[in-house]
Design a protein around this motif. Structure first.
Motif, PDB file in Angstrom:
ATOM      1  N   ILE A 250      28.471  28.912  66.188  1.00 28.21           N
ATOM      2  CA  ILE A 250      27.594  27.792  66.512  1.00 28.21           C
ATOM      3  C   ILE A 250      26.333  28.339  67.160  1.00 28.21           C
ATOM      4  N   GLU A 251      25.219  27.680  66.862  1.00 29.00           N
ATOM      5  CA  GLU A 251      23.931  28.037  67.445  1.00 29.00           C
ATOM      6  C   GLU A 251      23.367  26.816  68.154  1.00 29.00           C
ATOM      7  N   ILE A 252      22.938  26.987  69.388  1.00 30.50           N
ATOM      8  CA  ILE A 252      22.443  25.885  70.211  1.00 30.50           C
ATOM      9  C   ILE A 252      20.967  26.115  70.507  1.00 30.50           C
ATOM     10  N   PHE A 287      27.373  34.534  73.208  1.00 23.82           N
ATOM     11  CA  PHE A 287      28.641  34.363  73.914  1.00 23.82           C
ATOM     12  C   PHE A 287      29.758  34.119  72.893  1.00 23.82           C
ATOM     13  N   ARG A 288      30.951  33.915  73.414  1.00 27.22           N
ATOM     14  CA  ARG A 288      32.085  33.532  72.578  1.00 27.22           C
ATOM     15  C   ARG A 288      32.893  32.466  73.300  1.00 27.22           C
ATOM     16  N   PHE A 311      32.277  28.555  76.912  1.00 32.18           N
ATOM     17  CA  PHE A 311      31.768  29.828  76.379  1.00 32.18           C
ATOM     18  C   PHE A 311      31.141  30.711  77.458  1.00 32.18           C
ATOM     19  N   ARG A 312      30.899  30.173  78.663  1.00 33.69           N
ATOM     20  CA  ARG A 312      30.472  31.025  79.777  1.00 33.69           C
ATOM     21  C   ARG A 312      30.764  30.313  81.084  1.00 33.69           C
ATOM     22  N   THR A 351      35.196  32.270  68.764  1.00 32.01           N
ATOM     23  CA  THR A 351      34.062  31.898  67.901  1.00 32.01           C
ATOM     24  C   THR A 351      32.749  32.240  68.604  1.00 32.01           C
ATOM     25  N   PRO A 352      31.818  32.924  67.921  1.00 34.34           N
ATOM     26  CA  PRO A 352      30.528  33.261  68.542  1.00 34.34           C
ATOM     27  C   PRO A 352      29.695  32.013  68.845  1.00 34.34           C
ATOM     28  N   VAL A 353      28.998  32.058  69.978  1.00 37.18           N
ATOM     29  CA  VAL A 353      28.097  30.981  70.390  1.00 37.18           C
ATOM     30  C   VAL A 353      26.762  31.619  70.753  1.00 37.18           C
TER      31      VAL A 353
END
Length: 356
Positions: A250-252, A287-288, A311-312, A351-353
């Motif tokens: 996901i990309e924010i 992050f993940r 994620f953090r 999952t990568p963030v």
């Protein structure tokens, strides 16, 4: 004696001439061959007019150098001939309506007409106009849908080969028309709405999808169909993630207020989001997801956070009843009801963030 000699000389010269003529090759004296040029048959297209309330097709010749689909639509706006009218063939396209532009992508035609196309007429007449346009384009290529605009402003989306539903137009800015269901179908095609949510009685998810679309296109985020939104809906492409990597991520995008759900380098869904404000900025970086909690309790702020994906530290994506069109959280990524559950189901631990 001299007379006899002259006669013999003349006779010999005659025989020599005959011999030379008979020895000349036939090809050297043959008449030129006649070449017959066969002109190719002119290319034709079918144009959809109406007779007794039903679509009928007539042929038109494609002008030299013209694209067949474009030629067909231009012929449609010119209407039936006098001879065709005598057989009962008519058109619902108003006199003066003109095709302004036509383009395509692998799945869809994008046709923009002059504003007069929908300026007048009953709901039944407008429905018939859409039917004629869609039926005229249907035989060209393997496209499945048509995005229709007037003066470049999106009006609706039609499925080719299917008779359009009832016309339910709404008036937008400067009296430009649009169809709510058509807007929803376009948002779904671009990845901002699920097809299962098109036509839902509750417009909440559609409004959230509009906010995400407006954010990504860097328009004023109103959650309504503005004039700029109509223009953007007609020209927009599906969002693309910054990273084209295999697997899910996901990309924010904090400034845009958009969360992208990407898989194998392609966006499968774009979601409206509200990130941290003031001194509570959502941290930027890679992050993940390290934890998923179906119904998490925030100790510092004394609120429940459904569908939380951390994620953090204490920062997570989660559902919120208040997801404004600007950053407003204490660092978390607020997501609308329904969308938060979708994101929660999409990610796993690990999952990568990416926050940008």
């Amino acid at each position: 004696m001299r007379v006899l000699l002259v006669a013999l000389v003349l006779a010999f010269a005659g025989l020599l001439a005959v011999d030379l003529e008979s020895s000349t090759p036939r090809a050297a004296v043959a008449e030129p061959a006649r070449v017959t040029v066969t002109r190719p048959e002119p290319e034709t297209v079918e144009v959809a007019f109406v007779r007794n309330g039903w679509v009928v097709r007539v042929e038109r010749v494609v002008p030299r150098g013209a694209r067949p689909a474009e030629a067909a639509l231009r012929a449609l706006t010119q209407g039936p001939t006098k001879a065709e009218r005598r057989t009962g063939i008519r058109t619902a396209i108003p006199e003066g309506a003109r095709l302004r532009s036509l383009r395509s992508d692998p799945e869809m035609w994008f046709a923009s007409f002059s504003r007069s196309l929908l300026a007048s007429g009953s709901a039944q007449t407008k429905r018939r106009r859409l039917w004629q346009i869609a039926a005229t384009l249907a035989p060209h290529g393997d496209k499945t849908h048509l995005a229709l605009a007037t003066e470049g402003r999106f009006v609706t989306m039609l499925r080719l080969g299917v008779r359009p539903g009832a016309w339910r137009g709404e008036t937008g800015e400067n009296d430009y028309l649009h169809v709510r269901r058509g807007v929803e179908l376009r948002l779904a095609a671009l990845g901002y709405l699920d097809l299962s949510d098109v036509g839902a009685a509750d417009d909440y998810l559609t409004d959230q999808a509009l906010l995400a679309f407006q954010g990504w296109e860097e328009l004023e985020r109103t959650g309504t169909v503005t004039g700029q939104t109509q223009l953007a809906l007609f020209r927009a492409a599906r969002p693309r993630p910054a990273a084209r990597r295999p697997g899910r991520r996901i990309e924010i995008y904090r400034d845009l207020g958009v969360l992208l759900m990407a898989e194998d380098g392609a966006v499968v869904r774009a979601v409206h989001a509200s990130t941290g404000a003031g001194g509570w900025d959502t941290p930027v970086g890679e992050f993940r997801v390290y934890a998923k909690v179906l119904y998490s309790w925030s100790v510092p702020f004394q609120v429940w956070m459904p569908y939380a994906a951390y994620f953090r530290g204490g920062i997570a994506t989660h559902q919120s009843p208040d997801v404004p069109s600007y950053p407003a959280s204490h660092g978390c990524v607020r997501l609308p009801e329904g969308e938060a559950e979708r994101v929660y189901g999409f990610v796993d631990v690990g999952t990568p963030v990416a926050v940008r």
